[in-house]
Design a protein around this motif. Structure first.
Motif, PDB file in Angstrom:
ATOM      1  N   VAL A 136       0.929  -1.153   0.123  1.00 47.37           N
ATOM      2  CA  VAL A 136      -0.031  -0.002   0.087  1.00 47.37           C
ATOM      3  C   VAL A 136       0.909   1.314   0.034  1.00 47.37           C
ATOM      4  CG1 VAL A 136      -1.618   1.202   1.281  1.00 47.37           C
ATOM      5  CG2 VAL A 136      -1.940  -1.145   1.101  1.00 47.37           C
ATOM      6  N   VAL A 137       1.833   1.172   0.875  1.00 49.41           N
ATOM      7  CA  VAL A 137       2.892   2.461   0.749  1.00 49.41           C
ATOM      8  C   VAL A 137       3.494   2.527  -0.407  1.00 49.41           C
ATOM      9  CG1 VAL A 137       4.943   3.169   1.851  1.00 49.41           C
ATOM     10  CG2 VAL A 137       3.275   2.298   3.378  1.00 49.41           C
ATOM     11  N   TRP A 138       4.104   1.678  -1.164  1.00 48.69           N
ATOM     12  CA  TRP A 138       4.823   1.722  -2.237  1.00 48.69           C
ATOM     13  C   TRP A 138       3.654   2.177  -3.310  1.00 48.69           C
ATOM     14  CZ3 TRP A 138       9.786   1.538  -3.997  1.00 48.69           C
ATOM     15  CH2 TRP A 138      10.574   1.651  -3.049  1.00 48.69           C
ATOM     16  N   ARG A 139       2.301   1.741  -3.348  1.00 50.21           N
ATOM     17  CA  ARG A 139       1.458   2.126  -4.278  1.00 50.21           C
ATOM     18  C   ARG A 139       1.376   3.734  -4.406  1.00 50.21           C
ATOM     19  NH1 ARG A 139      -2.402  -0.636  -7.006  1.00 50.21           N
ATOM     20  NH2 ARG A 139      -4.112   0.678  -8.186  1.00 50.21           N
ATOM     21  N   ILE A 140       1.437   4.318  -3.170  1.00 48.23           N
ATOM     22  CA  ILE A 140       1.562   5.694  -3.257  1.00 48.23           C
ATOM     23  C   ILE A 140       2.738   6.335  -3.615  1.00 48.23           C
ATOM     24  CG2 ILE A 140       1.187   7.536  -1.207  1.00 48.23           C
ATOM     25  CD1 ILE A 140      -0.566   5.791   0.446  1.00 48.23           C
ATOM     26  N   PRO A 147       5.923  10.255  -4.526  1.00 46.16           N
ATOM     27  CA  PRO A 147       7.495  10.751  -4.269  1.00 46.16           C
ATOM     28  C   PRO A 147       8.105  10.397  -5.372  1.00 46.16           C
ATOM     29  CG  PRO A 147       6.229   9.699  -2.211  1.00 46.16           C
ATOM     30  CD  PRO A 147       5.515   9.761  -3.505  1.00 46.16           C
ATOM     31  N   ALA A 148       8.205   9.116  -5.976  1.00 48.68           N
ATOM     32  CA  ALA A 148       8.895   8.343  -6.984  1.00 48.68           C
ATOM     33  C   ALA A 148       9.216   9.612  -8.136  1.00 48.68           C
ATOM     34  CB  ALA A 148       8.734   7.030  -7.337  1.00 48.68           C
ATOM     35  N   ASN A 149       8.138   9.901  -8.881  1.00 50.16           N
ATOM     36  CA  ASN A 149       8.041  11.056  -9.796  1.00 50.16           C
ATOM     37  C   ASN A 149       8.574  12.256  -9.427  1.00 50.16           C
ATOM     38  OD1 ASN A 149       7.152   9.326 -12.101  1.00 50.16           O
ATOM     39  ND2 ASN A 149       4.977   9.441 -11.518  1.00 50.16           N
ATOM     40  N   ALA A 150       8.346  12.738  -8.172  1.00 47.61           N
ATOM     41  CA  ALA A 150       8.843  13.891  -7.564  1.00 47.61           C
ATOM     42  C   ALA A 150      10.403  13.784  -7.544  1.00 47.61           C
ATOM     43  CB  ALA A 150       8.333  14.180  -6.299  1.00 47.61           C
ATOM     44  N   VAL A 151      10.890  12.785  -7.337  1.00 47.57           N
ATOM     45  CA  VAL A 151      12.523  12.693  -7.277  1.00 47.57           C
ATOM     46  C   VAL A 151      13.036  12.913  -8.653  1.00 47.57           C
ATOM     47  CG1 VAL A 151      14.312  11.145  -6.658  1.00 47.57           C
ATOM     48  CG2 VAL A 151      12.498  11.656  -5.187  1.00 47.57           C
ATOM     49  N   GLY A 158      11.577  12.874 -16.628  1.00 44.22           N
ATOM     50  CA  GLY A 158       9.998  13.006 -16.669  1.00 44.22           C
ATOM     51  C   GLY A 158       9.371  12.229 -15.940  1.00 44.22           C
ATOM     52  N   PRO A 159       7.975  12.264 -15.629  1.00 45.08           N
ATOM     53  CA  PRO A 159       7.423  11.227 -14.921  1.00 45.08           C
ATOM     54  C   PRO A 159       7.411   9.910 -15.639  1.00 45.08           C
ATOM     55  CG  PRO A 159       5.801  12.715 -15.672  1.00 45.08           C
ATOM     56  CD  PRO A 159       7.195  13.307 -16.126  1.00 45.08           C
ATOM     57  N   VAL A 160       7.057   8.745 -14.888  1.00 45.22           N
ATOM     58  CA  VAL A 160       7.248   7.564 -15.247  1.00 45.22           C
ATOM     59  C   VAL A 160       5.789   6.921 -14.528  1.00 45.22           C
ATOM     60  CG1 VAL A 160       8.116   5.323 -15.007  1.00 45.22           C
ATOM     61  CG2 VAL A 160       9.503   7.391 -15.439  1.00 45.22           C
ATOM     62  N   SER A 161       5.031   6.353 -15.735  1.00 46.05           N
ATOM     63  CA  SER A 161       3.837   5.544 -15.225  1.00 46.05           C
ATOM     64  C   SER A 161       4.542   4.202 -14.692  1.00 46.05           C
ATOM     65  CB  SER A 161       2.938   5.435 -16.449  1.00 46.05           C
ATOM     66  OG  SER A 161       2.648   6.504 -17.018  1.00 46.05           O
ATOM     67  N   TRP A 162       4.767   4.163 -13.351  1.00 46.88           N
ATOM     68  CA  TRP A 162       5.459   3.080 -12.744  1.00 46.88           C
ATOM     69  C   TRP A 162       4.507   1.508 -12.857  1.00 46.88           C
ATOM     70  CZ3 TRP A 162      10.364   3.179 -11.228  1.00 46.88           C
ATOM     71  CH2 TRP A 162      10.681   4.492 -10.966  1.00 46.88           C
ATOM     72  N   LEU A 163       3.185   1.892 -12.572  1.00 49.62           N
ATOM     73  CA  LEU A 163       2.385   0.635 -12.553  1.00 49.62           C
ATOM     74  C   LEU A 163       1.725   0.356 -13.932  1.00 49.62           C
ATOM     75  CD1 LEU A 163       1.314   0.967  -8.938  1.00 49.62           C
ATOM     76  CD2 LEU A 163       3.461  -0.346  -9.846  1.00 49.62           C
ATOM     77  N   THR A 164       1.500   1.307 -14.686  1.00 48.55           N
ATOM     78  CA  THR A 164       0.675   0.882 -15.702  1.00 48.55           C
ATOM     79  C   THR A 164       1.407   1.027 -17.399  1.00 48.55           C
ATOM     80  OG1 THR A 164       0.464   3.506 -15.987  1.00 48.55           O
ATOM     81  CG2 THR A 164      -1.316   2.125 -14.914  1.00 48.55           C
ATOM     82  N   ASP A 165       2.796   1.028 -17.148  1.00 48.17           N
ATOM     83  CA  ASP A 165       3.603   0.930 -18.286  1.00 48.17           C
ATOM     84  C   ASP A 165       4.166  -0.521 -18.362  1.00 48.17           C
ATOM     85  OD1 ASP A 165       5.735   0.900 -20.350  1.00 48.17           O
ATOM     86  OD2 ASP A 165       6.241   2.913 -19.746  1.00 48.17           O
ATOM     87  N   ALA A 172       8.953  -2.143 -11.282  1.00 49.27           N
ATOM     88  CA  ALA A 172       8.629  -1.183  -9.956  1.00 49.27           C
ATOM     89  C   ALA A 172       8.322  -2.516  -8.792  1.00 49.27           C
ATOM     90  CB  ALA A 172       7.268  -0.602 -10.314  1.00 49.27           C
ATOM     91  N   LEU A 173       7.792  -3.671  -9.243  1.00 46.10           N
ATOM     92  CA  LEU A 173       7.608  -4.680  -8.000  1.00 46.10           C
ATOM     93  C   LEU A 173       9.068  -5.070  -7.623  1.00 46.10           C
ATOM     94  CD1 LEU A 173       4.763  -6.726  -9.657  1.00 46.10           C
ATOM     95  CD2 LEU A 173       4.645  -4.817  -8.078  1.00 46.10           C
TER      96      LEU A 173
END
Length: 305
Positions: A136-140, A147-151, A158-165, A172-173
């Motif tokens: 749950v924490v890593w989903r956030i 935070p991942a895309n903020a870093v 650029g932002p990354v679609s971690w869970l949908t790409d 990501a897992l």
């Protein structure tokens, strides 16, 4: 006054055979709860799954015997081969970095010192967190504005679609699981390093061996059994991973994170093909046994002294 004497009963001496029989009886009674637990929660489910793997069973009617039909079906099932491929990528991608990072961290942490003791306690925090809470924490963290895309944005990426790409989801897992298990592996390796005899390293220093030579020629060979233990539990754990794929991606996108345990679950409870799912479970068990035997074959010998 009359003095009443009390005669204490002398213990009855048992013959050697009788004593062994009594000890065996007591030992059997002490082991009985564990034996019952093993039979009820491991042996019976295993035998049931083994039987169902040879049947067609949809959770409603009676199982119908079809022999090796489920195993033959696996050979032609693209979903099974996709999940097997994802499982291999997930296992290799999470096990190798986890062990290498854990070894790199454990070597300095194994040295005595109050700061190292505090760091060893802190690094165990992810390991003791429930996997559901971690997911749950890593989903956030992986959210579009998380935070991942903020870093990444802070360093100009650029932002990354971690869970949908499809290309990024499995990694990501892997990143989450590596972070989760790293602390446990560090503690195990640290304990192994602290158990090595200091005299061996003192002798190596007197012979003029440097840190790199000492690590490759002495530390790693002596740490072989500990590394074997870490490797086995890491591989077995990764090949049975279910919760990260279930909670973070649901096996998607487009099956990119559909590891074999998730595919088995979906086959059994979403498509109600319990017999086919049981056959896949038997194949996974056989692969785990073979993988463990191979690891023992190449890493056994030597030991922590």
């Amino acid at each position: 006054m009359t003095t009443v004497g009390v005669r204490l009963a002398r213990p009855v001496a048992l013959s050697g055979k009788g004593q062994r029989r009594a000890e065996a009886t007591v030992g059997g009674l002490l082991a009985l709860p564990a034996a019952i637990f093993f039979c009820v929660f491991w042996l019976l489910p295993f035998l049931s799954a083994l039987y169902l793997s040879f049947t067609r069973y949809d959770l409603t009617g009676m199982p119908q015997w079809i022999g090796l039909g489920n195993y033959a079906r696996m050979l032609e099932d693209p979903g099974f081969w996709n999940s097997a491929q994802v499982t291999v990528i997930y296992t290799i991608g999470s096990v190798i970095p986890s062990i290498l990072l854990a070894l790199a961290i454990a070597v300095p942490l194994a040295r005595p010192g109050r700061l190292n003791s505090v760091l060893r306690g802190l690094i165990m925090i992810p390991a003791v967190m429930p996997l559901v809470a971690t997911s749950v924490v890593w989903r956030i963290i992986y959210a579009d504005g998380g935070p991942a895309n903020a870093v990444l944005g802070a360093v100009g990426l650029g932002p990354v679609s971690w869970l949908t790409d499809e290309r990024m989801a499995v990694w990501a897992l892997v990143l989450m699981v590596t972070w989760k298990h790293l602390g446990l592996f560090v503690i195990i390796l640290t304990a192994g390093l602290q158990g090595l005899s200091p005299s061996v390293f003192e002798a190596a220093a007197l012979d003029g061996a440097g840190p790199v030579r000492t690590f490759w020629s002495i530390t790693l060979p002596l740490l072989r059994r500990t590394l074997l233990f870490v490797l086995v539990i890491a591989v077995v754990g990764s090949m049975q991973a279910f919760i990260p794929a279930f909670l973070l991606t649901g096996g998607g996108p487009a099956g990119a994170t559909e590891v074999l345990p998730y595919y088995m679950w979906a086959t059994a409870f979403s498509f109600e093909r319990m017999g086919y799912a049981s056959a896949m479970a038997m194949v996974l068990l056989a692969v785990l046994i073979v993988a463990s035997l191979v690891q023992f074959r190449f890493l056994r010998g030597g030991g922590d002294e």
